[in-house]
Enzyme design. Structure first.
Site, PDB file in Angstrom:
ATOM      1  CB  SER A  89       4.155   5.354   6.422  1.00 48.30           C
ATOM      2  OG  SER A  89       3.625   6.351   7.249  1.00 48.30           O
ATOM      3  CD  GLN A  98       6.566   5.321  10.564  1.00 51.81           C
ATOM      4  OE1 GLN A  98       5.745   5.401   9.654  1.00 51.81           O
ATOM      5  NE2 GLN A  98       6.523   6.108  11.630  1.00 51.81           N
ATOM      6  CG  HIS A 125      11.276  12.747   9.239  1.00 53.22           C
ATOM      7  ND1 HIS A 125      10.855  11.912  10.229  1.00 53.22           N
ATOM      8  CD2 HIS A 125      10.221  12.842   8.385  1.00 53.22           C
ATOM      9  CE1 HIS A 125       9.618  11.517   9.996  1.00 53.22           C
ATOM     10  NE2 HIS A 125       9.209  12.063   8.874  1.00 53.22           N
TER      11      HIS A 125
HETATM   12  C1  FNR Z   1       8.668  10.925   4.966  1.00 55.66           C
HETATM   13  N1  FNR Z   1       9.320  10.269   6.002  1.00 55.66           N
HETATM   14  C2  FNR Z   1       8.589   9.511   6.897  1.00 55.66           C
HETATM   15  N2  FNR Z   1       9.218   8.809   7.886  1.00 55.66           N
HETATM   16  C3  FNR Z   1       8.513   8.035   8.731  1.00 55.66           C
HETATM   17  O1  FNR Z   1       9.100   7.413   9.610  1.00 55.66           O
HETATM   18  N3  FNR Z   1       7.149   7.923   8.601  1.00 55.66           N
HETATM   19  C4  FNR Z   1       6.454   8.596   7.641  1.00 55.66           C
HETATM   20  O2  FNR Z   1       5.241   8.479   7.536  1.00 55.66           O
HETATM   21  C5  FNR Z   1       7.185   9.447   6.769  1.00 55.66           C
HETATM   22  N4  FNR Z   1       6.539  10.169   5.822  1.00 55.66           N
HETATM   23  C6  FNR Z   1       7.256  10.883   4.896  1.00 55.66           C
HETATM   24  C7  FNR Z   1       6.591  11.550   3.859  1.00 55.66           C
HETATM   25  C8  FNR Z   1       7.313  12.186   2.880  1.00 55.66           C
HETATM   26  C9  FNR Z   1       6.600  12.847   1.741  1.00 55.66           C
HETATM   27  C10 FNR Z   1       8.736  12.188   2.918  1.00 55.66           C
HETATM   28  C11 FNR Z   1       9.562  12.853   1.839  1.00 55.66           C
HETATM   29  C12 FNR Z   1       9.392  11.580   3.956  1.00 55.66           C
HETATM   30  C13 FNR Z   1      10.794  10.284   6.101  1.00 55.66           C
HETATM   31  C14 FNR Z   1      11.414   9.171   5.260  1.00 55.66           C
HETATM   32  O3  FNR Z   1      11.172   7.906   5.821  1.00 55.66           O
HETATM   33  C15 FNR Z   1      12.939   9.338   5.145  1.00 55.66           C
HETATM   34  O4  FNR Z   1      13.495   9.450   6.424  1.00 55.66           O
HETATM   35  C16 FNR Z   1      13.345  10.545   4.312  1.00 55.66           C
HETATM   36  O5  FNR Z   1      12.488  10.696   3.214  1.00 55.66           O
HETATM   37  C17 FNR Z   1      14.774  10.388   3.831  1.00 55.66           C
HETATM   38  O6  FNR Z   1      15.214  11.521   3.135  1.00 55.66           O
HETATM   39  P1  FNR Z   1      15.253  11.593   1.523  1.00 55.66           P
HETATM   40  O7  FNR Z   1      16.048  10.445   1.039  1.00 55.66           O
HETATM   41  O8  FNR Z   1      13.851  11.559   1.076  1.00 55.66           O
HETATM   42  O9  FNR Z   1      15.894  12.913   1.242  1.00 55.66           O
END
Ligand code: FNR
Length: 378
Positions: free
Chosen positions: A106, A127, A275
């Site tokens: 990230s 990302q 997300h």
């Molecule tokens: C995320 N997600 C996320 N996406 C992204 O593009 N950059 C980021 O920094 C983050 N940070 C982040 C923190 C936390 C704590 C979570 C739970 C999620 C979204 C992540 O990449 C993804 O899209 C989701 O977590 C998918 O859903 P599930 O499988 O966690 O339910």
């Protein structure tokens, strides 16, 4: 700890983490309706049991963007992972690489690009968020290139942060937040020693060069909040397409019209994602959004999906709905918080074992061959 499901890892993460961190991971936006729908709609899809199909050797391997993968699974970008386990991004990236799977770092990771790339035996994905300061973005793209990142995931579903109510209750924000966090940390001595003390520095490694001598995570989160750019439009992405000549993947698409725009932009892939229900509460679950998007873009770009994946069966379901691969979010982070890199490794072994069993019992010999016929449409 014996963990045989993502839920086991989740419970262990809850025991180990201070509440504000567990709730930050576990929670979603608003009433958490979309978060629940992601999990429920996906798990609710019935799989077709088939018999006598010679399923002696099930093959999970695939290729995405010219890269060979041991299974169609990527560790998706999750911010602040270095707060869930000591230097968490490094531990998770290694666990994934050892299993032939990509790790996506990230923008808002604790460990910087160079720290993770140096420790990981395989190229990582990176990302990028839309930040007001285009110079900062350009610099990050150049750093990702220099560190050998093999794909750029550009997240577009966060022009503004979603409203996460749990964070106000848990002490991540709200009145007396710092005091409440401190009290929670005192109740979790294992975490306090392993991450709080030995996991320092607690900075956003990729942002640190811009902020100079900032003292704590709050400075970083404040900077970030002030620097998300809600004025972004598709045409702003053209320079990113020019600046990055490797695979470009647009993450956070939930609508077929947006998917077509991503294809027009010249993206190589997209991630059907809401997300993890952390942005627009009330938006469609990805299980419901994915088939229309896969149909809209056909083979113009590679469709990936995330949100709600908790098991190997869920991975197979996403493939059946039209994804070529999936990103894990909370699943790998629960495992990281529960048991560090070895926990992530065990989760990945568990998911791939479940995929093998699922495909065998569904009468399919290779993950690459999964299509809608795996689902029971009746
Ligand atoms: C995320 N997600 C996320 N996406 C992204 O593009 N950059 C980021 O920094 C983050 N940070 C982040 C923190 C936390 C704590 C979570 C739970 C999620 C979204 C992540 O990449 C993804 O899209 C989701 O977590 C998918 O859903 P599930 O499988 O966690 O339910």
């Amino acid at each position: 700890m014996i963990a045989t499901s993502t839920e086991d890892f989740r419970r262990a993460a809850r025991r180990r983490l201070p509440r504000f961190l567990f709730d930050y991971i576990d929670g979603g936006a608003g009433d958490e309706r979309t978060l629940r729908d992601n999990v429920g709609d996906l798990a609710g899809l019935a799989l077709r049991q088939r018999v006598l199909k010679d399923v002696g050797g099930v093959d999970l391997t695939t290729a995405l963007f010219g890269q060979a993968l041991a299974a169609p699974i990527i560790l998706g970008p999750v911010g602040l992972s270095g707060m869930y386990a000591r230097r968490g991004e490094v531990q998770a990236a290694r666990a994934a690489a050892e299993r032939g799977l990509p790790f996506c770092l990230s923008t808002v990771s604790v460990c910087a690009l160079d720290e993770v790339a140096a420790a990981c035996p395989a190229p990582i994905w990176f990302q990028l968020y839309v930040i007001r300061d285009r110079g900062f973005m350009r610099d990050l793209i150049a750093r990702a290139k220099a560190e050998g990142a093999s794909a750029l995931v550009f997240t577009v579903d966060m022009p503004v942060p979603g409203a996460r109510r749990r964070d106000a209750h848990s002490g991540l924000s709200g009145p007396l937040a710092a005091f409440r966090r401190y009290a929670q940390i005192c109740g979790k001595p294992d975490w306090a020693w392993d991450v709080g003390v030995r996991g320092r520095p607690h900075v956003l490694g990729n942002v640190a060069p811009v902020l100079g001598q900032a003292s704590g995570l709050e400075d970083f989160m404040g900077w970030l909040g002030a620097n998300f750019d809600p004025s972004i439009q598709w045409r702003d992405l053209e320079w990113i397409r020019e600046a990055w000549d490797g695979p470009l993947i647009i993450k956070g698409v939930l609508d077929p019209d947006d998917a077509r725009d991503a294809a027009r932009l010249g993206a190589d892939g997209l991630v059907v994602s809401n997300h993890g229900g952390r942005q627009l509460d009330g938006a469609l679950s990805t299980a419901r959004a994915l088939p229309r998007i896969a149909q809209a873009v056909g083979d113009d770009l590679t469709v990936l999906a995330d949100s709600g994946i908790r098991s190997g069966m869920d991975v197979v379901r996403m493939l059946a709905l039209g994804a070529k691969g999936v990103l894990l979010g909370r699943a790998w982070v629960y495992a990281l918080a529960a048991a560090g890199g070895p926990g992530v490794g065990r989760l990945l072994d568990m998911l791939t074992a479940e995929m093998r069993t699922t495909l065998a019992l569904a009468g399919v010999r290779a993950a690459r061959d999964v299509d809608g016929g795996v689902l029971d449409g009746r």
